[in-house]
Design an enzyme around this catalytic site. Sequence first.
Site, short mmCIF file in Angstrom:
data_model
loop_
_atom_site.label_atom_id
_atom_site.label_comp_id
_atom_site.label_asym_id
_atom_site.label_seq_id
_atom_site.Cartn_x
_atom_site.Cartn_y
_atom_site.Cartn_z
N ARG A 164 0.85 -1.20 -0.02
CA ARG A 164 0.01 0.01 -0.08
C ARG A 164 0.92 1.34 0.05
O ARG A 164 0.36 2.39 -0.47
CB ARG A 164 -1.00 -0.04 1.18
N ARG B 29 27.69 26.46 4.41
CA ARG B 29 27.98 25.19 4.04
C ARG B 29 29.15 24.45 4.93
O ARG B 29 29.54 25.03 5.83
CB ARG B 29 28.39 24.90 2.54
N ASN C 227 38.22 29.90 -5.61
CA ASN C 227 38.90 28.78 -4.95
C ASN C 227 39.24 27.57 -5.65
O ASN C 227 39.98 26.68 -5.25
CB ASN C 227 38.41 28.57 -3.39
N ARG D 258 42.38 46.87 -11.83
CA ARG D 258 41.22 46.90 -12.59
C ARG D 258 41.33 48.15 -13.87
O ARG D 258 42.38 48.81 -13.62
CB ARG D 258 39.92 47.38 -12.09
#
Length: 480
Positions: free
Chosen positions: A25, A355, A408, A462
């Site tokens: 079931r 994490r 990374n 930059r």
Amino acid sequence: MTALPESAPPAPVDVVVMAAGKGTRMKSALPKVLHRLGGRPLLSHVTATARRLGARRVVVVTGHGAEQVEASLAADAQAAGAPAALRCVRQMPQLGTGHAGQQALPELADDGIVVVLSGDVPLIGEAALRALVTACAGERLALLTIEFDDPTGYGRIVRDHGASGAVRAIVEQKDADAAQRAIREVYSGVMAAPARLLRGWLARLDNRNAQNEYYLTDVVRLAAADGVEVVAHRTDDALQVAGVNSPSQLAALERAFQHRQAEALMAQGVRLADPARLDVRGTLACGADVEIDVNCVFEGAVTLGTGVRIGANCVIANAGIEAGAVIHPFTHIDGESAGVTVGEGARIGPFARLRPGARLGAEVHIGNFVEVKNSTLAAGAKANHLAYLGDATVGERVNYGAGSITANYDGANKHRTVIEADVHVGSNCVLVAPITLGAGGTVGGGSTLSKSTEPGALTVARGRQVSFANWQRPSKSAKG
Ligand code: UD1
Ligand code: CA
């Protein structure tokens, strides 16, 4: 002769868990006993209870999905540190609960009391089992029974009409006549019997019944015929004997289980905004004055220190949140096996993601859409918006700008980023690891850094800004 302490069982206890049935079931490819309640397989609730009972041996009868079930049991026993006590026997084909018992008994010694449990009845309690063992006392057959308003589907407890009211038999639903069907006292599926007697009764079972199965419940008739006393130990806790046969029953039992956990937390002083909107799928240990808003899910081992507040809709797994920390709504924390720690007074979220290996010190701030993995952030460090910190060591009071990331991963290996104390990383920077940013330094917004920087320096990497005065944008040429 010295008397035994009251808690000692009259004989060694061995447990048989029946888990070979198909679970038709459930309509699922997963064996029924591996469906989860409170985040762990049904069967693992049962074997954990058997361990708490101090069972000398636990024999699990497997059949449908045997390999999967046995693998799950082995992982479980390993985690509990008691693999030796567990045995599996296979029942192929499955000819009924009595036939399942016949497969298990050769694994058990004659001097024990056998407690029979079902893999699909997960919330059976230790106290009820101890009472059953005491009632058995090594010489009687003890049944756990319960009275239901609607006993449909269960085996009925048939008693003597005389004054004794002694239990004579269990009659299954499909074999019961109208009068028997009216009996509301039913067999829970849990019994305790002396192994030496059970062995004999099992050998005498037949399958002459409506289902052509060997019924374990027929041992009651045999015991009565042998003049062995049968005692019915009645419980009124339907939750403990509730079986899982369908998704609907599983969901109902899950809610009941969660309700019980929520009540226990509130009894310790935890303030739940709504006990009906909490899911604990593991262990949740809380200090004083913890507040948890609605729709939070806790998985694995989670600890919340004194005064921790958890906002609505957080999922937190395998993490330690220290005193006074605030986790704002919609935050996802999953430490997996490495764990996550959030320091005292830290503020996380809304919409943050922590994490495995995220170690955040006191007063750290992690804001919206910031992901932290395998990184240590010292006290007072902040990453407030849209950022990634992976494999990084971040010093005290570092301010990590919006949109900045640690690059990374070079496609093959992971490298570390070290950001020393008091560094200010501007917005939208890429830190190409391995790299070290010297203490107190500043990185101009939009920089891509692939070389380490000196302490105290301003570093900008930059394109230099140029302007052309009175610049004329092109206009649409005439149609030619
Ligand atoms: C059984 C009892 C019934 C009791 C009810 C309580 C029998 C004959 N009936 O009925 O009196 O009221 O439990 O829930 O025992 N299993 C095997 N091998 C088999 C058949 C079953 O291992 O060949 C296992 C199942 O996986 C399950 C347990 O035994 O864990 C009970 O079997 P199930 O078919 O669910 O028995 P019920 O019809 O519920
Ligand atoms: Ca059943």
